[in-house]
Motif scaffolding. Structure first.
Motif, short mmCIF file in Angstrom:
data_model
loop_
_atom_site.label_atom_id
_atom_site.label_comp_id
_atom_site.label_asym_id
_atom_site.label_seq_id
_atom_site.Cartn_x
_atom_site.Cartn_y
_atom_site.Cartn_z
N ASN A 80 0.82 -1.20 0.00
CA ASN A 80 0.00 0.00 0.00
C ASN A 80 0.85 1.26 0.00
O ASN A 80 0.46 2.28 -0.55
CB ASN A 80 -0.96 0.01 1.19
CG ASN A 80 -2.10 -0.94 1.00
OD1 ASN A 80 -2.41 -1.34 -0.12
ND2 ASN A 80 -2.73 -1.34 2.09
N LEU A 81 2.02 1.20 0.64
CA LEU A 81 2.90 2.37 0.65
C LEU A 81 3.38 2.70 -0.75
O LEU A 81 3.39 3.87 -1.15
CB LEU A 81 4.08 2.12 1.59
CG LEU A 81 4.96 3.32 1.87
CD1 LEU A 81 4.16 4.46 2.49
CD2 LEU A 81 6.11 2.93 2.78
N THR A 82 3.75 1.68 -1.52
CA THR A 82 4.16 1.92 -2.91
C THR A 82 3.00 2.50 -3.70
O THR A 82 3.17 3.47 -4.44
CB THR A 82 4.65 0.61 -3.56
OG1 THR A 82 5.81 0.17 -2.88
CG2 THR A 82 4.99 0.83 -5.02
N PHE A 83 1.81 1.94 -3.54
CA PHE A 83 0.65 2.48 -4.23
C PHE A 83 0.41 3.92 -3.82
O PHE A 83 0.10 4.77 -4.64
CB PHE A 83 -0.60 1.64 -3.95
CG PHE A 83 -1.82 2.18 -4.66
CD1 PHE A 83 -2.01 1.90 -6.00
CD2 PHE A 83 -2.73 2.97 -4.00
CE1 PHE A 83 -3.11 2.41 -6.67
CE2 PHE A 83 -3.84 3.48 -4.66
CZ PHE A 83 -4.03 3.19 -6.00
N GLY A 84 0.58 4.21 -2.52
CA GLY A 84 0.39 5.57 -2.03
C GLY A 84 1.30 6.57 -2.71
O GLY A 84 0.88 7.66 -3.09
N HIS A 85 2.57 6.20 -2.87
CA HIS A 85 3.51 7.10 -3.55
C HIS A 85 3.10 7.32 -5.00
O HIS A 85 3.16 8.44 -5.51
CB HIS A 85 4.94 6.53 -3.49
CG HIS A 85 5.61 6.78 -2.19
ND1 HIS A 85 5.81 5.79 -1.27
CD2 HIS A 85 6.12 7.91 -1.64
CE1 HIS A 85 6.42 6.29 -0.21
NE2 HIS A 85 6.62 7.57 -0.41
N LEU A 86 2.69 6.26 -5.69
CA LEU A 86 2.32 6.41 -7.10
C LEU A 86 0.99 7.15 -7.24
O LEU A 86 0.80 7.92 -8.19
CB LEU A 86 2.27 5.04 -7.78
CG LEU A 86 3.62 4.33 -7.82
CD1 LEU A 86 3.50 2.98 -8.50
CD2 LEU A 86 4.69 5.17 -8.50
#
Length: 194
Positions: A72-78
């Motif tokens: 979810n953190l990666t998705f949040g950045h993108l």
């Protein structure tokens, strides 16, 4: 969605406000961090609906600060990178990608290999990295997919910001006539399109 489809933007915003208030009230009943995630997601969504991309960035930045798994953190950045695209703040997006350790298309691909999404959130990051051909191909595929969704019948202007991003990618890859045709199809009241 129904109020928006009827053109009653005031009712749509009131309904979204009621949803925010309800999510805020649930805060005490949910696990730590989860309620905040729901509240900030609702705030970001409401800001998107009214075209307040700066407020959307504030809410999505708060989401990044909440406890969550690496997926979810990666998705949040993108997701936040795409917010910066809507605000036309490419330098802000580039700073965000650098903070996230995504400095190249290869780094982006390596990060995505660790996730399990069924959607593809790379377009904003490709724009920030200057990978216009990759951004073009992905935006064209995303637009084609979104045009097939039933939701577009309810809200035909919902994909206008996506069209605007595609027009920029078309222009950056030398497809000027396509870019002009793509942007002409967007409504005149679409802030990102203008």
């Amino acid at each position: 969605i129904t109020a928006s489809a009827r053109g009653d933007e005031e009712l749509a915003c009131r309904n979204f406000g009621a949803m925010l208030a309800h999510a805020d009230a649930m805060r005490r009943e949910l696990e730590t961090g989860r309620a905040e995630f729901l509240v900030e997601t609702a705030r970001a969504s409401r800001a998107y609906c009214v075209g307040d991309y700066a407020a959307m960035i504030v809410a999505d930045r708060k989401i990044l600060g909440l406890p969550q798994d690496p997926n979810n953190l990666t998705f949040g950045h993108l997701n936040l990178a795409n917010d910066f695209v809507l605000l036309h703040d490419i330098s802000g997006m580039q700073r965000l990608l650098a903070e996230a350790g995504i400095g190249s298309a290869a780094a982006l691909e390596a990060r995505l290999e660790q996730t399990s999404w069924t959607i593809d959130p790379r377009a904003g990051a490709y724009i920030g990295l200057g990978e216009w051909a990759a951004a073009h191909d992905l935006l064209a595929a995303n637009l084609a997919r979104e045009q097939r969704r039933e939701a577009d019948v309810l809200d035909p202007d919902a994909i206008a910001p996506l069209r605007a991003q595609l027009a920029v990618a078309q222009a950056r890859t030398g497809r000027i006539a396509e870019a002009v045709a793509t942007i002409r199809a967007t409504p005149e009241n679409c802030a990102p399109c203008v």
